[in-house]
Design a protein around this motif. Sequence first.
Motif, short mmCIF file in Angstrom:
data_model
loop_
_atom_site.label_atom_id
_atom_site.label_comp_id
_atom_site.label_asym_id
_atom_site.label_seq_id
_atom_site.Cartn_x
_atom_site.Cartn_y
_atom_site.Cartn_z
N CYS A 13 -33.38 45.99 49.82
CA CYS A 13 -33.24 47.30 49.97
C CYS A 13 -33.90 47.79 49.53
O CYS A 13 -34.38 49.39 49.50
CB CYS A 13 -32.15 47.45 48.91
SG CYS A 13 -30.25 47.20 49.68
N CYS A 16 -34.98 50.76 47.48
CA CYS A 16 -33.46 52.14 47.87
C CYS A 16 -32.47 52.06 46.53
O CYS A 16 -31.80 50.75 46.47
CB CYS A 16 -33.52 51.47 49.05
SG CYS A 16 -32.22 53.25 49.23
N VAL A 17 -32.07 52.76 46.53
CA VAL A 17 -31.07 53.39 45.40
C VAL A 17 -29.57 54.31 45.95
O VAL A 17 -29.09 54.41 44.89
CB VAL A 17 -30.90 53.91 44.17
CG1 VAL A 17 -31.50 51.81 43.87
CG2 VAL A 17 -31.27 54.48 43.09
N GLU A 18 -29.76 54.48 47.29
CA GLU A 18 -29.18 55.86 47.42
C GLU A 18 -27.61 55.09 47.23
O GLU A 18 -27.20 56.99 46.51
CB GLU A 18 -29.75 56.56 48.78
CG GLU A 18 -31.68 56.75 48.80
CD GLU A 18 -31.76 58.06 48.21
OE1 GLU A 18 -31.46 58.36 46.34
OE2 GLU A 18 -33.15 58.15 47.56
N CYS A 19 -27.61 54.73 47.64
CA CYS A 19 -25.83 54.46 48.12
C CYS A 19 -24.74 54.15 46.10
O CYS A 19 -24.39 55.31 46.56
CB CYS A 19 -25.82 53.67 48.58
SG CYS A 19 -25.77 52.04 47.95
N PHE A 61 -22.48 48.16 52.96
CA PHE A 61 -23.99 48.81 52.49
C PHE A 61 -23.68 49.59 54.09
O PHE A 61 -23.31 49.51 54.45
CB PHE A 61 -23.94 47.01 53.58
CG PHE A 61 -24.38 46.16 52.51
CD1 PHE A 61 -25.61 45.51 52.00
CD2 PHE A 61 -23.44 45.14 52.65
CE1 PHE A 61 -25.93 44.73 51.23
CE2 PHE A 61 -24.06 44.19 51.67
CZ PHE A 61 -24.41 43.79 50.92
N CYS A 62 -25.04 50.22 53.89
CA CYS A 62 -25.44 51.08 54.77
C CYS A 62 -26.15 50.91 56.34
O CYS A 62 -26.25 49.31 56.34
CB CYS A 62 -26.23 52.44 54.44
SG CYS A 62 -28.26 51.73 54.35
N TRP A 64 -28.49 50.80 57.79
CA TRP A 64 -30.30 50.68 57.23
C TRP A 64 -29.51 48.85 57.35
O TRP A 64 -30.67 48.15 58.14
CB TRP A 64 -30.54 51.12 57.19
CG TRP A 64 -32.00 51.05 57.07
CD1 TRP A 64 -32.76 50.78 57.90
CD2 TRP A 64 -32.55 50.14 55.93
NE1 TRP A 64 -34.14 50.69 57.77
CE2 TRP A 64 -33.73 50.01 56.49
CE3 TRP A 64 -32.35 48.57 55.16
CZ2 TRP A 64 -35.20 49.14 55.81
CZ3 TRP A 64 -33.53 48.39 54.23
CH2 TRP A 64 -34.59 48.53 54.78
N ARG A 65 -28.90 48.19 56.86
CA ARG A 65 -28.54 46.85 56.57
C ARG A 65 -28.56 46.09 57.70
O ARG A 65 -28.47 44.72 57.92
CB ARG A 65 -28.35 46.94 55.26
CG ARG A 65 -28.96 46.88 53.83
CD ARG A 65 -30.28 46.23 53.50
NE ARG A 65 -30.15 44.80 54.01
CZ ARG A 65 -29.59 44.63 52.38
NH1 ARG A 65 -29.68 44.51 51.31
NH2 ARG A 65 -29.01 43.00 52.46
N PRO A 75 -33.14 54.59 53.42
CA PRO A 75 -32.55 56.05 52.84
C PRO A 75 -33.23 56.67 51.90
O PRO A 75 -33.40 57.97 51.92
CB PRO A 75 -30.92 55.52 52.26
CG PRO A 75 -31.05 54.53 53.83
CD PRO A 75 -31.74 53.81 53.61
#
Length: 190
Positions: A13, A16-19, A61-62, A64-65, A75
Amino acid sequence: MTLDLPLLPDRTCGECVECCRFIPLDLPELAKPTGMLCAYCVEGAGCSVHAVRPQTCRTWFCVWRVVELSDDWRPDRSGIIVRPDGLTTGEITLYVVRETDFLRSDAFYRTLASWLEQGLSLALSVPGPVGTLPVRAVVTDYLGVALTSGDRPMFDLLLANTLMSLSAHAFEPDGVEPRFAVPDAPTIGV
Ligand code: SF4
Ligand code: SF4
């Protein structure tokens, strides 16, 4: 919703910390409204209670992962969390958490066109104010002609229209009261 596909090796990630900000949680030990950064999260660094984080955080997980999308799609760079919901049944939801130049890029346009060509459905979603439920619309048909015909100006216009119209929605409260009580994590007051 968790994802059963394997994570891409060598992808993390990063900053990124969007989730941890935009995906709501309502668990006995951790509840946070949509749009509120989790109190255990450190901006640009990630989870400060990684070893004891809830099971949901370990399995969500989004996309993108798990899918080979370029680094631009991360993200926090793209402003888009590609949600895992529906992925295994052929529907891709782009959760546009902030508008960025990436939305107007060829890379974005080409990826959506290729997904459509593969027969996938597309949906767009946007968050409202903190503590409200996001709204979502299926846009496969609405954006489809502009994507399959290569009509970029039309696509840009329709995309902007969709995002504007979603953002004007009367957002409903998500009803989540913040609670940060993960066992063995530092105490956090709210
Ligand atoms: S949104 Fe995706 S890349 Fe960003 S922190 Fe969450 S799982 Fe990682
Ligand atoms: S506990 Fe950690 S992984 Fe879960 S939402 Fe909070 S910061 Fe993110």
